[in-house]
Write a protein that holds these residues in place. Sequence first.
Motif, PDB file in Angstrom:
ATOM      1  N   ARG A  75      10.548   1.717 -29.841  1.00  0.00           N
ATOM      2  CA  ARG A  75       9.586   0.980 -29.004  1.00  0.00           C
ATOM      3  C   ARG A  75       9.826   1.232 -27.519  1.00  0.00           C
ATOM      4  O   ARG A  75      10.933   1.525 -27.105  1.00  0.00           O
ATOM      5  CB  ARG A  75       9.592  -0.508 -29.354  1.00  0.00           C
ATOM      6  N   LYS A  76       8.718   1.151 -26.766  1.00  0.00           N
ATOM      7  CA  LYS A  76       8.797   1.430 -25.324  1.00  0.00           C
ATOM      8  C   LYS A  76       9.323   0.233 -24.566  1.00  0.00           C
ATOM      9  O   LYS A  76      10.040   0.355 -23.591  1.00  0.00           O
ATOM     10  CB  LYS A  76       7.418   1.802 -24.781  1.00  0.00           C
ATOM     11  N   ASN A  77       8.940  -0.947 -25.009  1.00  0.00           N
ATOM     12  CA  ASN A  77       9.412  -2.168 -24.348  1.00  0.00           C
ATOM     13  C   ASN A  77       9.201  -3.356 -25.268  1.00  0.00           C
ATOM     14  O   ASN A  77       8.482  -3.262 -26.267  1.00  0.00           O
ATOM     15  CB  ASN A  77       8.685  -2.388 -23.011  1.00  0.00           C
ATOM     16  N   LEU A  78       9.847  -4.460 -24.932  1.00  0.00           N
ATOM     17  CA  LEU A  78       9.673  -5.684 -25.719  1.00  0.00           C
ATOM     18  C   LEU A  78       9.623  -6.868 -24.768  1.00  0.00           C
ATOM     19  O   LEU A  78      10.568  -7.134 -24.019  1.00  0.00           O
ATOM     20  CB  LEU A  78      10.834  -5.852 -26.710  1.00  0.00           C
ATOM     21  N   LEU A  79       8.521  -7.542 -24.808  1.00  0.00           N
ATOM     22  CA  LEU A  79       8.349  -8.734 -23.996  1.00  0.00           C
ATOM     23  C   LEU A  79       8.946  -9.908 -24.773  1.00  0.00           C
ATOM     24  O   LEU A  79       8.846  -9.937 -25.996  1.00  0.00           O
ATOM     25  CB  LEU A  79       6.841  -8.939 -23.837  1.00  0.00           C
ATOM     26  N   ILE A  80       9.575 -10.850 -24.052  1.00  0.00           N
ATOM     27  CA  ILE A  80      10.037 -12.034 -24.769  1.00  0.00           C
ATOM     28  C   ILE A  80       9.212 -13.237 -24.316  1.00  0.00           C
ATOM     29  O   ILE A  80       8.865 -13.343 -23.157  1.00  0.00           O
ATOM     30  CB  ILE A  80      11.536 -12.322 -24.527  1.00  0.00           C
ATOM     31  N   ARG A  81       8.975 -14.134 -25.232  1.00  0.00           N
ATOM     32  CA  ARG A  81       8.138 -15.306 -24.959  1.00  0.00           C
ATOM     33  C   ARG A  81       6.844 -14.955 -24.254  1.00  0.00           C
ATOM     34  O   ARG A  81       6.762 -15.112 -23.055  1.00  0.00           O
ATOM     35  CB  ARG A  81       8.931 -16.368 -24.172  1.00  0.00           C
ATOM     36  N   PRO A  82       5.831 -14.518 -24.848  1.00  0.00           N
ATOM     37  CA  PRO A  82       5.694 -14.223 -26.273  1.00  0.00           C
ATOM     38  C   PRO A  82       6.308 -12.865 -26.622  1.00  0.00           C
ATOM     39  O   PRO A  82       6.308 -11.964 -25.788  1.00  0.00           O
ATOM     40  CB  PRO A  82       4.171 -14.143 -26.450  1.00  0.00           C
ATOM     41  N   SER A  83       6.826 -12.773 -27.850  1.00  0.00           N
ATOM     42  CA  SER A  83       7.446 -11.520 -28.293  1.00  0.00           C
ATOM     43  C   SER A  83       6.376 -10.519 -28.697  1.00  0.00           C
ATOM     44  O   SER A  83       5.731 -10.682 -29.726  1.00  0.00           O
ATOM     45  CB  SER A  83       8.352 -11.771 -29.493  1.00  0.00           C
ATOM     46  N   VAL A  84       6.184  -9.517 -27.879  1.00  0.00           N
ATOM     47  CA  VAL A  84       5.234  -8.446 -28.182  1.00  0.00           C
ATOM     48  C   VAL A  84       5.849  -7.123 -27.734  1.00  0.00           C
ATOM     49  O   VAL A  84       6.429  -7.047 -26.653  1.00  0.00           O
ATOM     50  CB  VAL A  84       3.895  -8.595 -27.412  1.00  0.00           C
ATOM     51  N   ALA A  85       5.708  -6.121 -28.579  1.00  0.00           N
ATOM     52  CA  ALA A  85       6.275  -4.807 -28.253  1.00  0.00           C
ATOM     53  C   ALA A  85       5.203  -3.876 -27.702  1.00  0.00           C
ATOM     54  O   ALA A  85       4.009  -4.074 -27.947  1.00  0.00           O
ATOM     55  CB  ALA A  85       6.890  -4.195 -29.508  1.00  0.00           C
ATOM     56  N   ASN A  86       5.659  -2.879 -26.951  1.00  0.00           N
ATOM     57  CA  ASN A  86       4.805  -1.771 -26.505  1.00  0.00           C
ATOM     58  C   ASN A  86       3.588  -2.168 -25.674  1.00  0.00           C
ATOM     59  O   ASN A  86       2.497  -1.629 -25.852  1.00  0.00           O
ATOM     60  CB  ASN A  86       4.350  -0.933 -27.708  1.00  0.00           C
TER      61      ASN A  86
END
Length: 305
Positions: free
Chosen positions: A76-87
């Motif tokens: 994966r390119k990135n991962l956001l936390i809260r909300p958890s969403v990738a790419n």
Amino acid sequence: MKTNSKNLGLVTKKFNDFFLVDLKNQENSENSDKFLCKVRKSINFKDQLIYVGDEVIIENIDLKSKRAIITSLMKRKNLLIRPSVANISNIYITFSVEEPELNLSQVNRFLISAESMGVEVSLVLTKCDLISDKRRSSLIDKFEKWGYQAITLNFERSDYFNNLLADLKQKKCSIFMGPSGVGKTTLLNMIIPGLQNSTAPVSNKIKRGKNTTRNIELFSISNQSYIVDTPGFNMQPPEIDINLLPNLYAEIYKQVIEEGIKCKFRNCLHLKDEGCNLNKSFERYSFYKEMIESAKSHYYQNQED
Ligand SMILES: Nc1nc2c(ncn2[C@@H]2O[C@H](COP(=O)(O)OP(=O)(O)OP(=O)(O)O)[C@@H](O)[C@H]2O)c(=O)[nH]1
Ligand SMILES: [Zn+2]
């Protein structure tokens, strides 16, 4: 009706042990089919979690029952936390110009935390129907100096909205982030017809509290273009990590890098005047100082705990 081929898919929703995966038909990418998948626990996975936005390989595809098995997870390119969403490819920092009133310090924080994700960041200003054209122009000018071409929206101007929509359709995976009540849900309901998330004035929301339990979901808005629906997330930007402080100035003042100006000290926070030759005369500098102070006090507080 099972196929043995391996196919690339995109996780658009997650619930319990199941994942909803969009299969991209390579020859005709207009056609995307949704499959209900479980993960085949294997050596590939170790303890990795799969998030909405992840690209996965699916096998054992049953075209009739629309089921398949996820057998591996792509990098994966990135991962956001809260909300958890990738790419995520694009973050649209969203603020209203009124109701609630624009808080520049907060806008600055949201922008900085979005920039630290290493994705493309845009600024959206909603509720411009509540201000004069003159004020709108002055805000556009202000944010231009901050390094952003603000996208302004106005309830009464569908052309403004259509421009934003056209922009979103060029991006791979976009998310709106911003504080409560600025109109994120209203926007998503316009972008995704049939979504019908509930919207309410800020005062009612506070009374109602966090009552949304729906899951995060990716919606396709055009061929190869998605938007994240984040029901119930009233996002707060995280506190800046104290280790990142030496980079903060350059992050805020991108023009500094372009102009090639460097401070002669190592690890200078550019706060005191003696010898530090960096420009301190721009508006975001006051918010920069605020963030340094806040990161420090947050750090010392955590040390005491
Ligand atoms: N005047 C005006 N009001 C708007 C506009 N967009 C949204 N609103 C109103 O602002 C209020 C809050 O909108 P929401 O879409 O629920 O805001 P939100 O950002 O999703 O808020 P949270 O769900 O708490 O994160 C609602 O009463 C909307 O009708 C706009 O462009 N102009
Ligand atoms: Zn300095």
